[in-house]
Enzyme design. Structure first.
Site, PDB file in Angstrom:
ATOM      1  N   ASN A   1      12.037   1.101  16.952  1.00  0.00           N
ATOM      2  CA  ASN A   1      11.092   0.510  18.461  1.00  0.00           C
ATOM      3  C   ASN A   1      11.667  -0.267  19.775  1.00  0.00           C
ATOM      4  OD1 ASN A   1      10.285  -0.626  15.778  1.00  0.00           O
ATOM      5  ND2 ASN A   1       8.621  -1.898  16.974  1.00  0.00           N
TER       6      ASN A   1
ATOM      7  N   SER B   1       3.469   9.152  14.464  1.00  0.00           N
ATOM      8  CA  SER B   1       2.506   9.120  14.907  1.00  0.00           C
ATOM      9  C   SER B   1       2.414   9.480  16.332  1.00  0.00           C
ATOM     10  CB  SER B   1       2.104   7.586  15.127  1.00  0.00           C
ATOM     11  OG  SER B   1       1.414   6.800  15.921  1.00  0.00           O
ATOM     12  N   ALA B   2       1.694  10.188  16.642  1.00  0.00           N
ATOM     13  CA  ALA B   2       1.110  10.665  17.454  1.00  0.00           C
ATOM     14  C   ALA B   2       0.807  10.104  18.684  1.00  0.00           C
ATOM     15  CB  ALA B   2      -0.161  12.165  17.178  1.00  0.00           C
ATOM     16  N   HIS B   3       0.613   8.601  19.403  1.00  0.00           N
ATOM     17  CA  HIS B   3       0.502   8.271  20.272  1.00  0.00           C
ATOM     18  C   HIS B   3       1.441   7.989  20.769  1.00  0.00           C
ATOM     19  CE1 HIS B   3       0.644   3.548  19.741  1.00  0.00           C
ATOM     20  NE2 HIS B   3       0.474   4.293  18.196  1.00  0.00           N
TER      21      HIS B   3
ATOM     22  N   THR C   1     -13.297  11.388   5.865  1.00  0.00           N
ATOM     23  CA  THR C   1     -13.001  13.172   6.323  1.00  0.00           C
ATOM     24  C   THR C   1     -11.550  13.120   7.956  1.00  0.00           C
ATOM     25  OG1 THR C   1     -15.941  12.803   6.159  1.00  0.00           O
ATOM     26  CG2 THR C   1     -14.570  14.109   7.667  1.00  0.00           C
TER      27      THR C   1
ATOM     28  N   CYS D   1       3.527  -4.788  19.428  1.00  0.00           N
ATOM     29  CA  CYS D   1       2.910  -6.091  18.109  1.00  0.00           C
ATOM     30  C   CYS D   1       3.409  -7.320  18.708  1.00  0.00           C
ATOM     31  CB  CYS D   1       3.382  -5.504  17.372  1.00  0.00           C
ATOM     32  SG  CYS D   1       2.935  -3.405  17.055  1.00  0.00           S
TER      33      CYS D   1
ATOM     34  N   THR E   1       1.255   3.167  11.229  1.00  0.00           N
ATOM     35  CA  THR E   1       1.257   1.590   9.818  1.00  0.00           C
ATOM     36  C   THR E   1       0.717   1.991   8.535  1.00  0.00           C
ATOM     37  OG1 THR E   1       0.407   0.412  11.781  1.00  0.00           O
ATOM     38  CG2 THR E   1       0.329  -0.140   9.526  1.00  0.00           C
TER      39      THR E   1
ATOM     40  N   GLN F   1       9.455   6.462  15.584  1.00  0.00           N
ATOM     41  CA  GLN F   1       9.996   6.451  17.329  1.00  0.00           C
ATOM     42  C   GLN F   1      10.776   7.775  17.800  1.00  0.00           C
ATOM     43  OE1 GLN F   1       9.722   4.380  20.374  1.00  0.00           O
ATOM     44  NE2 GLN F   1       7.959   3.050  18.978  1.00  0.00           N
TER      45      GLN F   1
END
Ligand code: PLP
Length: 393
Positions: free
Chosen positions: A152, A202-204, A240, A328, A73, A182
């Site tokens: 997606n 996106s890593a997840h 950070t 979502c 996002t 995706q």
């Protein structure tokens, strides 16, 4: 997985235990802030730098072209808002498609309110964007084209390299962004081959941790930062760095890439078994999305006369975790904007079921789902007239 059947891998994936192991030191002893000068800081900086190099190597870009973010996002927002802000003096027109993720569509709506003009290119009945139509939509004042790599919900894979080529032939200085959330970790994504200027990941979605992602930005591309502060990520994204998350993302990408070919072959066979099994047994059913130009792990169905939400609840009672579209939008009975964009009527669009496969799934689980889904659909269809008669429509 404790007797449950998880078939919602497009929503998210579990953390690969090997990835967890690689992350663990950075959640305990190696806790430093990579911006500190001392030992702990240098240790964390080294891990971030090495992860950046690993990801850049796999994606075919320079390490300095990767910006770490909090996920897909944020990457989409930074790409769209960052480019819009940096190029508004050149033009205020953006081209995208009707089937983008809400991270793109809602951001474009916000940009519209700020005075940008947006053209959403339609898709065909399989969810494919026509590269010629995208190029035709590019005008003198177009600054950016944003088309997702794979959808997606329906898994259709877009011809991004062809789109980028035609767009740049039409107007050389238009930037091309792709939301590859995706596809990274699932397809051999290389920015040099896709010829895009910006790419979100996106890593997840590939067995990495949640809350971490990246945006590839071609060297020399100006972006207005959306988060200002300490000037991290070369002033493009302050805050950070999520050291453990970044390390996890790099390892997850390396492992998914190494295992991709074999895993995709396995998943495509399971997917086809699922598709043939369900379509063969459920009358008035259809597969949504392109039959072959689709992600190896995605199967998306519509069943006439059934509500997707009711189907999901029944599947959940049977220990099957699925989705009706994008995670979502679940919880709302609005039909999916993606399915409507394919030209499905509301009746077909609300009866959707997305089954997305992954590492825990096997033949037995697929057979179990192929057995249960037709039973549930039949039961719901029998119940529907009664529910309507009683006023519970
Ligand atoms: N873009 C696409 C195509 C997605 O599928 C998703 C997540 O479902 C996102 C963006 C958002 O990614 P994240 O959950 O990392 O914010």
């Amino acid at each position: 997985m404790n007797g449950l059947i998880y078939m919602d891998y497009a929503a998210t994936t579990p953390l690969d235990p090997r990835v967890k192991e690689a992350m663990e030191p950075f959640l305990s002893d190696a806790f430093g802030n990579p911006n500190s000068i001392h030992f702990y800081g240098r240790q964390a900086r080294k891990a971030v730098d090495e992860s950046r190099e690993m990801i850049a190597h796999i994606l075919g870009c320079r390490p300095g072209e990767m910006i770490f973010t909090s996920g897909g996002t944020e990457s989409d927002n930074l790409a769209l808002r960052g480019v819009a802000g940096a190029r508004k003096h050149r033009g205020r027109h953006i081209v995208s498609s009707t089937i983008e993720h809400h991270a793109v569509l809602h951001t474009l709506e916000a940009l519209r309110e700020e005075g940008f003009e947006v053209t959403l290119v339609p898709v065909d009945e399989d969810g494919l964007v026509d590269p010629e139509q995208v190029a035709d939509a590019v005008r003198e004042d177009t600054i950016l084209v944003s088309i997702m790599h794979a959808n997606n919900e329906i898994g259709t894979i877009q011809p991004i390299a062809e789109i980028a080529k035609l767009v740049k032939e039409k107007k050389t200085d238009v930037l091309v962004h792709t939301d590859a959330v995706q596809t990274v970790g699932h397809l051999p994504v290389r920015v040099d081959q896709l010829n895009v200027d910006l790419l979100s990941l996106s890593a997840h979605k590939f067995y990495g941790p949640k809350g971490v992602g990246a945006l590839y930005v071609r060297q020399g591309t100006r972006l207005v930062p959306q988060l200002t502060g300490g000037g991290q990520e070369k002033n493009r994204r302050s805050g950070t760095e999520n050291v453990a998350g970044i390390v996890g993302m790099a390892h997850a990408l390396r492992l998914s890439t190494q295992e991709m070919e074999q895993e995709n072959r396995r998943l495509a066979a399971l997917r086809d078994r699922l598709i043939d099994g369900i379509l063969g047994q459920v009358p008035d059913s259809r597969l949504n999305g392109h039959r072959t130009q689709r992600l190896a792990h995605n199967a998306n169905f519509s069943f006439l006369g059934v509500e997707g939400e009711a189907l999901l609840l029944q599947l959940d009672l049977h220990g099957i975790c699925a989705s009706s579209g994008s995670a979502c939008t679940s919880g709302s009975l609005d039909p999916s904007h993606v399915l409507l964009a394919l030209g499905l009527s509301r009746e077909w669009a609300i009866g959707s079921l997305r089954l997305t496969l992954g590492r825990s799934n096997d033949d037995q689980q697929v057979d179990q789902v192929v057995k249960i889904v037709p039973q549930i659909v039949q039961r719901l269809r029998e119940l529907t007239p009664e529910a309507v008669r009683l006023g519970f429509s």
